[in-house]
Enzyme design. Structure first.
Site, mmCIF file in Angstrom:
data_model
loop_
_atom_site.group_PDB
_atom_site.id
_atom_site.type_symbol
_atom_site.label_atom_id
_atom_site.label_comp_id
_atom_site.label_asym_id
_atom_site.label_seq_id
_atom_site.Cartn_x
_atom_site.Cartn_y
_atom_site.Cartn_z
ATOM 1 N N TYR A 1 0.851 -1.178 0.000
ATOM 2 C CA TYR A 1 0.000 0.000 0.000
ATOM 3 C C TYR A 1 0.886 1.226 0.000
ATOM 4 O O TYR A 1 1.779 1.362 0.835
ATOM 5 C CB TYR A 1 -0.874 -0.030 1.262
ATOM 6 C CG TYR A 1 -2.067 0.889 1.206
ATOM 7 C CD1 TYR A 1 -3.083 0.672 0.284
ATOM 8 C CD2 TYR A 1 -2.167 1.961 2.085
ATOM 9 C CE1 TYR A 1 -4.193 1.519 0.238
ATOM 10 C CE2 TYR A 1 -3.271 2.804 2.046
ATOM 11 C CZ TYR A 1 -4.274 2.577 1.110
ATOM 12 O OH TYR A 1 -5.370 3.409 1.067
ATOM 13 N N ASP B 1 14.138 -11.538 1.674
ATOM 14 C CA ASP B 1 15.231 -11.109 0.792
ATOM 15 C C ASP B 1 16.516 -10.821 1.569
ATOM 16 O O ASP B 1 17.583 -10.750 0.983
ATOM 17 C CB ASP B 1 14.826 -9.841 0.025
ATOM 18 C CG ASP B 1 13.572 -10.045 -0.803
ATOM 19 O OD1 ASP B 1 13.307 -11.200 -1.193
ATOM 20 O OD2 ASP B 1 12.866 -9.054 -1.062
#
Lengths: 390, 390
Positions: free
Chosen positions: B76, B134
């Site tokens: 968002y 990640d």
């Protein structure tokens, strides 16, 4: 003199095909002289056959819990000419018995080879050990490899669906493509761990039924409206309408690799419904994952190898080991065998209509194979639908 | 009166993000009034904030070992205007403390929100809990979620490579694409379980280095010649040459979804080398798999949640929990915190050159996080190269 027994592996490997090999060699190594055939039927044709000494046997036995086919497997068109040459190699090695671990194609080829051997009065004993992740082998309740693959599909789809459920404002639809070729056993396994209707997978397509684009889109729209997201499962062998072919990824040596229907459906959803969709092919992990092995499958893979060894010692020939189940609840299994000819004639076994139409009945059948230990996740709590707001 | 503390989850879920949530709420539930923010920052903006009663807390706690983000997460764009409106909602709920679990984007947004709160003299305590598969968050040795994802990549690549090794007469090259966005931590983890040079992965590409097509093709050719097969790993964020962009799968709400470089390389191998290659995207399972969770990662995820709770009770603000390691061998970890501002400024953290150039050093660093319990497979036995014969 001890019998001379050659063993090979053929077709796509599974998470447990090496367990069958280990069960076989462990049972026989004191009784016979063992030979390994490398790279499946190609090794037979090219005389890539080696006596398994103590060192090699030790190396093979270290693969009991290792995925892949440690002798080398592969796909190979086993023509009559190649079979005839293979028989000459086997004869030169004075092989009394040939055993192969494989699926439909492997068993059909093994049957053909047995016929050719009889034709030239070569008294070759031939035994098949079943293996398939697609579960499309006939004459056996199921085959080793399938339970682990089904467990993989059930957990992966459940997990990816929970991930999607949390990402509804970013993407609404995931279309997960399973293996299975022309049969729906694996795709249908994806619903095993679904906990309530808000949970995924919301829609599952098996190759035994045609996908009608209108129905597909209506189903996806309805799922997104009701749950805010839609997890769709589609078998690689599904057809989008009755006129279309299966979606092919590639063609190698005349053999079709199916794959890509999820991408076709992804585009359809994006274009027609205007929601974000992501296709994902569950891929080689379905047959390879060392982390998602069903213990029952592992045990049965080992035991069919041992049973094949017993058939060798009892002088049976032209037969494939089969598995029978006692019941779905308090599951136990026993082993038997059937003629290779019957397996070859039986061809691919499909998911029966009765199980397609009654998933709960299918899950009851499947649960002991995929793992009774699999626990359901907590229920998905109904949240505000974000999709309608966009 | 008890403090009123709101907690939310943002960004891509991981296999252990719920463990952090559970660690946090378990530690605080007797001490403060807890509120849940649904669907990440969108829920903050849309006032989707709910008091967590006993039933809801029980439901949340049942997710300790469940992947996905049970409060709902998402992506968002958190503009200044949206932040300002969010602060009004929080004020209306009389929230004293806001805690978010997330990665780089989440921490940067949280810092911005803290600044805006100060601007309007709203005495809001703000704490961040790190999460990323990640591993590109700065100021922390590593972040929860990464260890499990690295374990997934290491086992999946090893398993798929063993599968390929057995299928050399059918396909010679697999190109496996990992997550990681612009950093190579995950892709480099793929070699953790490699056992000898015959074993895969044979070549690994990280986004920190450009792929040169000539070198790539030469490497693949050489691997196929030497081993009969080549398992290649490529991070989704790699570029094929210095002029090209990253390969994008889609763009959703202005955010790029990387994906597809493995397909580009597959085509290159097929066209230029004429061997059968298959691209496979390891997919959502990297961050979702419930079957491949690192126990250490699970423990640390829970503990950073508990540590955030302690920071709340100690009145700290504007800080993110960090993890420090003692040593690679006899690994233990401790926790600390650092200013959100520093994390936000730090941006993405890349795999250092020293670790790219010395994979063994990287594996030493990685092993305690991905799982000391991971056992190597037996060595791959050199077989006749089938490829040359075709």
């Amino acid at each position: 003199m001890a019998k001379r027994v050659a063993i090979g592996q053929a077709g796509g490997p599974t998470a447990v095909i090496n367990a069958s090999l280990v069960g076989f060699v462990e049972t026989l190594q004191q009784e016979v002289e063992l030979f390994g055939v490398y790279n499946g039927y190609q090794g037979l044709y090219e005389n890539d056959i080696e006596k398994l000494d103590a060192e090699l046997l030790g190396w093979i036995k270290s693969h009991r819990y290792v995925n892949g086919a440690c002798l080398g497997s592969g796909r190979y068109e086993f023509t009559t000419e190649r079979i005839q040459k293979s028989l000459l190699h086997l004869k030169k090695h004075c092989i009394d018995t040939l055993v192969f671990i494989g699926g439909n194609g492997t068993m059909a080829a093994l049957h053909k080879l047995a016929e050719e051997a009889r034709h030239i009065h070569y008294d070759l004993q031939v035994i098949g050990i079943p293996k398939t992740v697609d579960n499309d082998l006939s004459e056996t309740d199921h085959a080793p490899g399938f339970g682990s693959a089904a467990r993989y599909v059930a957990t992966a789809v459940r997990d990816i669906s929970r991930d999607l459920c949390a990402m509804q404002n970013f993407e609404q639809v995931r279309i997960l493509e399973t293996m299975g070729r022309n049969s729906g056993w694996l795709a249908a396994a994806s619903g095993l761990l679904r906990n309530g209707k808000d949970d995924g997978p919301h829609i599952v397509y098996v190759p035994e039924r045609i996908i009608e684009p209108e129905h597909f889109l209506a189903n996806v729209r309805e799922a997104v409206r009701s749950f805010g997201y839609a997890t769709i499962v589609v078998a690689e062998g599904c057809k989008i309408n009755s006129f279309s072919d299966q979606v092919e990824k590639a063609n190698v040596q005349g053999r079709t690799i199916l794959g890509g229907i999820s991408g076709v459906l992804e585009k359809m959803v994006k274009t027609e419904l205007g929601v974000m969709a992501r296709a994902e092919i569950l891929g080689m992990n379905q047959r390879s994952s060392s982390a998602v092995i069903s213990k029952q499958d592992q045990v049965e893979a080992f035991e069919v190898g041992r049973e094949a060894a017993r058939l060798v010692l009892h002088g049976e020939t032209g037969r494939m080991v089969t598995i029978q189940r006692s019941a779905n609840i308090d599951y136990t299994f026993s082993m038997n065998s059937c003629p290779l000819q019957v397996v070859a004639k039986g061809g691919e076994r499909f998911l029966p209509d009765a199980l397609i139409d009654d998933p709960e009945a299918y899950y009851k059948w499947l649960r002991p194979l995929a793992g009774e230990d699999l626990q359901p996740y907590p229920t998905v709590r109904k949240r505000r639908i974000l999709y309608e707001k966009q």
